[in-house]
Design an enzyme around this catalytic site. Structure first.
Site: not given
Length: 1207
Positions: A302, A315, A317, A323, A368, A594, A700, A763, A793, A795, A924
């Site tokens: 190397e 070095e 090896n 590889e 790899r 809520d 509100d 509402k 609106h 219910h 709410t």
């Protein structure tokens, strides 16, 4: 393959006289003294040579592929006698097995004992051929200090470095004094980046020196180190050599291995781009070095090559390299098979290998594939591979090891999963082939580097070829930005489905499973286009709004000859369904005000609304609006459905482009439950308009004008339609009442009109508006404001809703709210079908209503686990004034709190609580206050008088205290006294006067975004707004997304119930390129150690598995079970394990003061040591691990505090 003939090895030896395995009569036995990928490579080569092949394995590798692929395999030691790595370093044990089993040849592979001279010597002494150089050569070449001396003697240039081993830190400092920084510390017997550290700061030298020494000793059994001067930006080029026992040495050309991280190679290619002359000098020096040491077998010389193409030996090896495949592909030489035959005495000539016969052909690249997370500094990962799909085709080679579906990636070993090698006629062809191969890979269950590798291979520097350097990865930060993150949708989907299968439903409040067993079907609409169920209508009232603006839109509405409809089905009709939010927290959590809301959109998922949306655009194209968004939707989308409300809005807008969308805006509270800084409300409204919102019903809960005005102004500035809403209570038809009479409503109308509103809404949340009162109120407003659009609106709780609407129509109302028949009545809105049949010119046909109603009838069955039984009507609301949205949930909550039998008493108490609050409008979150107050009174058995008398001693619900303090605003007739003063005095609280949010400091959204990005990665502006209003809920949502992915595409059947074995469905997701076919196969038994179960699926026919914690299993856990606490990634003081591994050192003690960055512990994983550092300054409160513990990723290591307060 080699160019020469590979002969079958059949010679006799002492080993053959032993009792061997004898799979092939007369054949020699080869042992692969390694594991994983290289062990498999050795076994394949042995089979090609007609040899019997045996393997060794550790206890931890007992399920590994190399064990099962060998003819025979033998375990080395046991967990009690050998560590996972130690088993592969046990020289005497390995040789004993080899001798006993008649092994003739041992191949050590790479790593472990491959460069251990003692092992080579003992193998030879045992009469077994060692595949590699002899012990003396290993000592000379493997020891980098000796190899350096050999190179100098041979006249090969070397990098300045230590003359021999560096025994101490002081000696290392002396080297630095002579040669300067930077330097690199290396293990003398090392390789693969282990035992290697770069030092750029002299202050870091002592700790890095000790870490390199410790790592070298752990990995190689030797702590000898040497030091070199670091050459800046060099290329790492190595030469593959082969040498026989007769003095013949050849080279197989070179490989460029410069792409590295942690000094470990990641991508290699060959040949390099060296000029011919420089290449030849390099090759000649490599052969010269090999001959000078009498090298035998395969090895790698190397070099570092600088920018001038000058090379420096670093070095030799003395082993096969990871590889080596690159060289095999460009030369055609089988290096591993050649190694074995050379070890058995063959000459290069006999193998047909001469220097003249070795030629290069094309280019090869190796990547790899590792179990590492590039986004986290390549932290190794471990766990089960839930899916594995590999590429193939011309020029693609895979050398795999532990990678297959179901395989366990161990934290004890190298992170390599598989090597992918591609070959092309030139560099770019090989590179493009590699990109295609990587694209085909699918590895799930563990983090991996595939997508990062694709980013790397497309970087302009890599594309050029021959220009990368050894620190290229560290020097190129853009490699870690904007690369495709691994698609985890399959794994995350399995995790969610597995959670339901193992632990049951995940949605709070769910009772049982859906009654609808099949998919909900969209019914065709008579007279509509054939594609009406999939392609939206493009014409409607929104066309006028978009083209001409809010004022012209309102004029057109007033000019319309009939009454228009708002369809509330998408939002306000599920008062049959309950919302269950941690009942024990209802009284104390301000973020859960809520909890009483029972709204269809708070349980019905976007996928089910989107399915009917295109048909809705046709059926209701003449509708005034669709109510599609609001506070409860926003909260519960995040909290329960794990959906982004902004994405929900954008999706529905795309599917219904022609009908105006309408939302509920809580004035100064936006879509939250508390006051926010003004800029948040303005930003929210502007962003909502950008996402497709048109009409804002601004209300509100107390009709507090200052709160209303802020919301009105925010909508106007955002370009939306302002529909100011007056919350109705009382009875204007009762002329004896002094509060909330006609004069009150007309006065409030005057103030709102003067503020420039576009539309006025009455509402009536409680359904209190009687027909006579509607005629009086609507008639009076119409008489005073003939051009003002009026919207009503109500219910239908008392059953009078339709009559109220008809009276309002006669009085001049323009728009009313209805729900389709199957979702109408009771606490919802009046029936759309009944209204259409009773009033002329609504623009909506009965056929349209019935088509939509048929779909929603199925949806009610699909969401039957949230169905709440209630009476057809209840006229007691005229007394209690309880809003329709609160009725069902308050009833449910009462049962949960043990007050179910006292429902009648609660309704009476509700009226009393309302009086104690001052007789307020109840929407709410004010309705929450009254509801909590009522349950509190019943639970405490209190009368109105007792509440007032004992106010200074009672522990009121938090919502009640905050109301009296003034956090909701100011009620129109003031707070009742002396109750308010007594409550505040007892708590030591000051009243809040005026608009609560007026004096609030702004939220720095840039800082918030930065903080969120640190926690969750990619963050959009809408995410910042969500977090500003719902900080805790948003974090929980994002944490769920990280765990389960984007689950909004899961069919609701499987979102709410566990799959049945053998059941399958098709999953559509934007994250996946194609739909996935998901099938549930089986669930495994409880693992009593981990308390988890394996759940098995197939996805697109490929086997997948995921392990799920069994929450019930915790109750039957054995005493030996270890369940470690996890570090909270959002707690600044929690130090978690960055990866699974072994704790080799704990550096702190409880009570110790530690600075940020100081070492907390050292982990060893995959043969690499990692220092875990302190994230903050502080005091160690708890140390959760000890030396020798094996821990998983994110396990808590230590918890730190500062000033006795936990981060």
């Amino acid at each position: 393959m080699p160019t020469g003939k590979i002969a079958s090895v059949t010679s006799t030896s002492r080993a053959q006289s032993q009792t061997g395995i004898g799979r092939k009569s007369g054949a020699l036995t080869l042992m692969a003294a390694n594991r994983g990928e290289i062990a498999l490579r050795i076994l394949r080569a042995g089979r090609e040579l007609n040899m019997n092949c045996v393997a060794i394995y550790s206890y931890e590798d007992r399920l590994s592929m190399h064990r099962t692929r060998a003819d025979k395999a033998y375990q080395i030691g046991s967990p009690e006698t050998h560590t996972p790595v130690g088993a592969y370093l046990a020289i005497d044990d390995i040789i004993a097995v080899a001798v006993k089993r008649g092994v003739a040849v041992i191949h050590p592979g790479y790593g472990f004992l491959s460069e251990n001279a003692t092992f080579a010597r003992k193998v030879t002494e045992a009469g077994i051929a060692f595949v590699g150089p002899n012990a003396q050569t290993i000592e000379e070449c493997g020891d980098k200090t000796k190899a350096r001396a050999v190179a100098i003697a041979a006249g090969v240039p070397v990098v300045p470095g230590s003359d021999g081993p560096v025994p101490t830190v002081e000696a290392a400092k002396e080297f630095v004094a002579r040669h300067g920084l930077p330097i690199i510390i290396k293990a003398a017997n090392g390789g693969g980046g282990r035992g290697m550290r770069v030092v750029r700061d002299i202050n870091e030298l002592p700790s890095l020196f000790e870490r390199a020494r410790s790592e070298s000793l752990s990995a190689f059994g030797d702590d000898t180190l040497f030091i070199e001067k670091l050459v800046e930006r060099p290329r790492h080029i190595e030469v593959q050599i082969l040498a026989d026992s007769y003095g013949n040495v050849i080279h197989l050309f070179e490989r460029d291995c410069s792409v590295q991280r942690r000094h470990q190679k990641v991508v290699e290619y060959g040949p390099s781009f060296l000029p011919p002359a420089a290449r030849q000098r390099l090759l000649d020096d490599a052969v010269k070095l090999a001959k000078s040491v009498g090298y035998v077998n395969a090895g790698t010389v190397e070099f570092l090559v600088d920018k001038n193409n000058t090379h420096y030996f670093i070095e030799i090896n003395p082993r096969v390299q990871v590889e080596h495949c690159v060289t095999e592909e460009i030369t055609g030489v089988d290096i591993v098979a050649s190694q074995i035959q050379i070890a058995l005495g063959k000459s290069l000539f006999e193998l047909g290998l001469t220097q003249e016969s070795i030629v290069m052909r094309g280019f090869a690249i190796q990547c790899r594939i590792t179990a590492e997370d590039p986004a986290q500094n390549f932290q190794p990962d471990s766990g089960r591979i839930s899916m594995y799909r590999s590429p193939g085709g011309n020029g693609v080679r895979l050398d795999g090891g532990p990678a297959y579906a179901g395989a366990i990636v161990s934290p004890h070993y190298d992170s390599l999963l598989v090597k992918c090698i591609t070959v092309g006629r030139d560099y770019d062809a090989a590179r493009r082939k590699m990109l295609a191969a990587l694209f085909e890979f699918r590895i799930r269950g563990v983090k991996n580097n595939i997508d990062w590798l694709m980013k790397l291979l497309q970087h302009e520097t890599f594309v050029k070829g021959g220009t990368v350097w050894t620190t290229f990865i560290d020097d190129t930060p853009e490699l870690f930005t904007d690369f495709d993150i691994e698609q985890k949708c399959g794994s995350q989907l399995m995790r969610y489905l597995g959670e339901i299968i193992v632990n049951g439903p995940q949605v709070p409040g769910q009772n049982g499973f859906p009654e609808l067993k099949n998919e909900a079907v969209v019914v065709e609409l008579p007279g509509a286009p054939e594609n009406a169920t999939t392609v939206p209508c493009l014409t409607g009232w929104r066309t006028i709004l978009e083209n001409e603006g809010p004022e012209a839109f309102c004029k057109a509405v007033r000019a319309h000859s009939g009454v228009l409809l708002t369809d509330t089905t998408w939002l306000t009709t599920l008062f049959f369904f309950i919302t269950f939010i941690e009942m024990l927290n209802l009284f104390s959590s301000p973020q859960r005000r809520d909890a009483h809301q029972s709204i269809l959109a708070t349980r019905v998922r976007t996928i089910d609304i989107a399915k009917i949306a295109p048909l809705t655009s046709h059926a209701l194209q003449n509708c005034f609006s669709l109510e599609s968004w609001g506070g409860a939707t926003f909260d519960v989308s995040l909290r329960f459905l794990k959906e982004c409300p902004w994405d929900r809005l954008a999706t529905l807008r795309r599917l219904v482009p022609n009908i105006p969308f309408q939302m509920l805006l809580r004035g100064a509270n936006a879509v939250g439950y508390t006051a926010y800084p003004d800029h948040i409300v303005y930003d929210f409204c502007e962003t909502a308009v950008q996402h497709g919102m048109d009409i804002f019903r601004v209300f509100d809960s107390l009709n507090y004008l200052d709160n209303l005005k802020l919301g009105i102004d925010a909508v106007k500035k955002a370009g939306g339609v302002v529909e100011a809403a007056i919350s109705y209570t009382g009875d204007v038809s009762d002329l004896t009442k002094k509060r909330y009479n006609l004069a009150y409503y007309l006065d409030l109308t005057d103030k709102l009109v003067s503020d420039g509103i576009h539309i006025l809404c009455i509402k009536d949340m409680a359904g209190l508006l009687k027909p006579k009162a509607a005629k009086m109120l609507i008639g009076a407003i119409r008489a005073k404001y003939p051009d003002l659009v009026l919207h009503l609106h109500t219910h239908d709780t008392a059953g009078t809703g339709l009559a109220t609407y008809i009276a309002a129509v006669e009085a001049g109302v323009d728009v009313v709210d209805c729900a389709v028949d199957s979702m109408s009545g009771q606490t919802s809105q009046p029936s759309m079908g009944a209204f259409v049949g009773s009033v002329d010119n609504t623009g909506v046909s009965s056929d349209a209503v019935q088509s939509l109603s048929a779909y929603w009838e199925q949806i009610r069955l699909l969401y039957s686990p949230f169905e709440s039984p209630m009476p057809p009507s209840d006229s007691s609301i005229y007394y209690t004034e309880m809003p329709g949205g609160q009725y069902t949930n308050l009833q449910f909550q009462s049962r949960q709190l043990g007050l179910g039998k006292q429902w009648a008493s609660i309704k009476i108490a509700y009226a009393a609580a309302n009086r104690l609050c001052g007789g307020i409008t109840k929407v709410t979150p004010s309705s929450k206050v009254v509801g909590d107050f009522a349950q509190f009174m019943v639970a405490q058995n209190l009368t109105e008088e007792q509440v007032i008398e004992r106010a200074d001693k009672l522990n009121f619900p938090q919502s009640v205290v905050e109301y009296f303090q003034g956090y909701l605003g100011q009620p129109p007739y003031g707070f009742p006294e002396p109750l308010r003063s007594r409550i505040l005095a007892a708590k030591g609280l000051e009243p809040v006067n005026g608009r609560p949010g007026a004096s609030m400091a702004p939220i720095n959204l840039d800082d918030l975004k930065t903080s969120l990005k640190e926690k969750f990665g990619e963050i959009r502006h809408v995410d910042v707004l969500s977090a500003a209003m719902y900080p805790k809920v948003f974090e929980e949502y994002r944490s769920a997304i990280e765990l389960f992915g984007h689950i909004e595409s899961i069919p609701t059947q499987y979102f709410l119930r566990p799959m049945v074995i053998g059941e399958e469905f098709t999953y559509y997701s934007e994250e996946s390129h194609n739909p996935m076919i998901v099938k549930f196969v089986a669930v495994g038994p409880l693992d009593e150690l981990t308390l988890r179960r394996d759940v098995f699926f197939t996805i697109d026919g490929e086997a997948r598995v995921i392990d799920i914690p069994d929450k019930d299993g915790e109750h039957s856990a054995k005493a030996t079970s270890i369940v470690r606490p996890k570090a909270d990634p959002k707690a600044k003081g929690d130090c978690g394990a960055p990866m699974a591994g072994l704790v080799v050192d704990v550096s702190v003690k409880e009570g110790q003061t530690v600075k940020m960055g100081a070492p907390i512990a050292v982990l060893s994983a995959m043969k690499m040591e990692t220092i875990v550092s302190s994230p903050i300054d502080g005091i160690v409160e708890k140390v959760a691990v000890k030396q020798g513990d094996y821990i998983a990723a994110l396990d808590l290591i230590a918890k730190k505090t500062i000033n006795d307060k936990e981060f």
